[in-house]
Design a protein around this motif. Structure first.
Motif, PDB file in Angstrom:
ATOM      1  N   ASP A 298     -11.504  65.805 106.749  1.00 25.76           N
ATOM      2  CA  ASP A 298     -12.183  64.513 106.884  1.00 25.76           C
ATOM      3  C   ASP A 298     -13.563  64.542 106.234  1.00 25.76           C
ATOM      4  O   ASP A 298     -14.004  63.560 105.622  1.00 25.76           O
ATOM      5  N   LYS A 299     -14.249  65.674 106.354  1.00 27.51           N
ATOM      6  CA  LYS A 299     -15.603  65.790 105.824  1.00 27.51           C
ATOM      7  C   LYS A 299     -15.632  65.705 104.302  1.00 27.51           C
ATOM      8  O   LYS A 299     -16.540  65.099 103.720  1.00 27.51           O
TER       9      LYS A 299
ATOM     10  N   ASP B 160      -8.627  69.821 110.385  1.00 24.59           N
ATOM     11  CA  ASP B 160      -8.713  68.397 110.079  1.00 24.59           C
ATOM     12  C   ASP B 160     -10.151  67.935 109.908  1.00 24.59           C
ATOM     13  O   ASP B 160     -10.429  67.032 109.115  1.00 24.59           O
ATOM     14  N   ALA B 161     -11.084  68.553 110.636  1.00 23.68           N
ATOM     15  CA  ALA B 161     -12.485  68.156 110.508  1.00 23.68           C
ATOM     16  C   ALA B 161     -13.005  68.429 109.096  1.00 23.68           C
ATOM     17  O   ALA B 161     -13.760  67.630 108.526  1.00 23.68           O
TER      18      ALA B 161
ATOM     19  N   ASP C 194       2.011  63.646 104.563  1.00 17.21           N
ATOM     20  CA  ASP C 194       0.914  64.549 104.920  1.00 17.21           C
ATOM     21  C   ASP C 194       1.448  65.951 105.166  1.00 17.21           C
ATOM     22  O   ASP C 194       1.239  66.542 106.219  1.00 17.21           O
TER      23      ASP C 194
ATOM     24  N   ARG D 195     -12.838  64.847 102.180  1.00 17.62           N
ATOM     25  CA  ARG D 195     -11.692  64.173 101.565  1.00 17.62           C
ATOM     26  C   ARG D 195     -12.088  63.341 100.349  1.00 17.62           C
ATOM     27  O   ARG D 195     -11.373  63.290  99.338  1.00 17.62           O
TER      28      ARG D 195
END
Length: 461
Positions: free
Chosen positions: A232-233, A228-229, A397, A235
């Motif tokens: 998020d970085k 997920d990191a 998702d 996206r």
């Protein structure tokens, strides 16, 4: 290499050939035994490699297609870097913990993907750029850049079948292999070199995270795998394509006879050792989820615990300490859920420092329970109730959703939902990919674009 006391050297593969760095990572198997030493390149070496890719010129399409097919043949049948295909598959099974049958299948699929790489990539080509009949002009499908960087994952050797499409489309490619399982990437890049791709067209740059960021920044476009990191970085990035957790799901509506579809449900959870992003991690049941949870648990309980190199193995294997840590994490996350399988333990000690990860089945009390988003690297499924009032929110998702329903209005809503990557209706397991159809969108959609070309003075060559 199997059984050898000396770890194999996995050198970096740069524009001037193999490079054995002073800094090396030791690659261990599932018992902790050293299998390989992976050279870790410094920042300056990586930057020089990227500069060489930038200077190189793309080979003609017919040469690329021939070289890709030959590389696939070498990858699947030849001795590469001193390692036969049997030794390679045994080593990958021992390092990754995946059953050797899965590694063999991935080897065959990679060869097929290389042979058809340009055709698969061209599936993304817009119809308008295929038709040159619009007067003097036409739409031309062109690359968005020249240099492509790939930061690969190590959960499955089959992931390397996708990035080769960039080579087919004319990109020069820098590959940063997974430090967990670098054998597959190293074998593939070596095979590409032996098949005719220049050393300044595809390079292998093992590195730490700081140098990996340099690769992304130094390329025109990049594809990055992570959690997920990572999502998020990147996206919002237009130049980085992130691949994160799959969170594959199954929806069962009240009009469905669950037992008729039990094979599909169980296979979606457990095939590929439950370790893929397309393995089902959450099942939503319109009505009482308990009968589904019981039926699934009864089936999964029969799977054997075996070493990964055993032909009968179907479950993933990890070092014993890693397996115990995963079990602790699972049981912490499962607080409040009803265990049908794996509530006592998921660790099957194999007696050699390794452990098979046994399946887990937990029942939840609501569709929006946070556990439905939890992915584990073994067959682990969360079974939750779902109602029409819950709507599509719990189903969003997800990389792939299998809907066991006859409600065509619901199917239309699921098809229109942009955060559901792929939709199967009926008996199609979530892990089964159809060749030529997108897995997580077509890579060509990201790598290419169309532009108008009009020249009345001469015809397109």
């Amino acid at each position: 290499m199997a059984g050898s006391p000396t770890p194999v050297h996995l050198d970096a593969l740069g524009p001037k050939g193999p490079y054995r760095a002073q800094a090396r990572d030791v690659v261990h198997d599932v018992t902790g035994r050293p299998i390989a030493e992976l050279s870790m390149v410094p920042r300056l070496y990586a930057r020089r490699g990227m500069a060489a890719l930038r200077r190189a010129e793309t080979a003609p399409l017919d040469e690329r297609v021939r070289a890709l097919a030959e590389a696939g043949r070498l990858f699947a049948t030849a001795t590469v870097n001193g390692m036969s295909v049997d030794a390679y598959q045994h080593a990958v099974a021992r390092v990754s913990g995946l059953p050797i049958s899965i590694v063999r299948e991935a080897t065959r699929n990679t060869a097929t993907s290389l042979a058809g790489a340009y055709g698969f990539a061209a599936q993304a080509r817009p119809r308008g750029s295929r038709d040159g009949s619009n007067g003097a002009g036409t739409a031309v499908w062109i690359r968005r850049g020249d240099v492509f960087a790939v930061l690969t994952a190590g959960n499955h050797p089959g992931i390397h079948a996708q990035w080769v499409e960039a080579l087919a489309l004319g990109y020069r490619v820098a590959v940063r292999p997974s430090r967990r399982e670098p054998l597959s990437a190293h074998r593939l890049v070596t095979a590409l070199h032996e098949a005719g791709f220049g050393r300044d067209h595809v390079i292998l740059l093992p590195s730490d995270h700081a140098v990996a960021d340099d690769l992304v920044e130094g390329a025109d476009l990049a594809m990055v795998y992570g959690g997920d990191a990572v999502m998020d970085k990147y996206r919002a990035s237009t130049t980085v394509l992130p691949h994160g957790p799959g969170r594959a799901k199954i929806l069962i509506t009240a009009d469905t006879d669950v037992m008729r579809h039990l094979d599909t449900i169980v296979d979606s959870i457990s095939q590929e050792a439950g370790a893929g992003c397309v393995n089902t991690t959450a099942v939503f049941v319109e009505g009482d989820p308990a009968p589904v949870a019981k039926a699934v648990a009864d089936r999964l309980a029969d799977l054997p615990s075996l070493p990964p190199e055993d032909d009968r193995a179907v479950l993933p294997v990890k070092r014993l300490d890693t397996a115990l840590a995963l079990e602790k994490h699972l049981h912490t996350e499962a607080a409040g859920a009803t265990p049908w399988l794996g509530g006592d333990t998921i660790v099957a000690d194999l007696g050699d420092g390794a452990a098979a990860l046994r399946p887990a089945v937990f029942q939840l009390d609501r569709a929006d329970a946070p556990q439905t988003r939890l992915e584990m690297p073994f067959p682990c499924v969360w079974i939750a109730p779902w109602s029409r009032a819950d709507g599509l929110a719990p189903l969003r998702d997800t990389i792939v959703l299998t809907a066991l329903t006859s409600d065509q209005a619901l199917v239309r809503r699921l098809l229109d939902e942009p955060t559901i990557g792929n939709l199967h209706v009926g008996d199609h397991p979530t892990h089964v990919l159809v060749p030529g159809l997108p897995h997580d969108g077509y890579l060509g959609e990201f790598l290419m674009r169309s532009k108008t070309f009009t020249n009345a003075a001469w015809e397109m060559p």
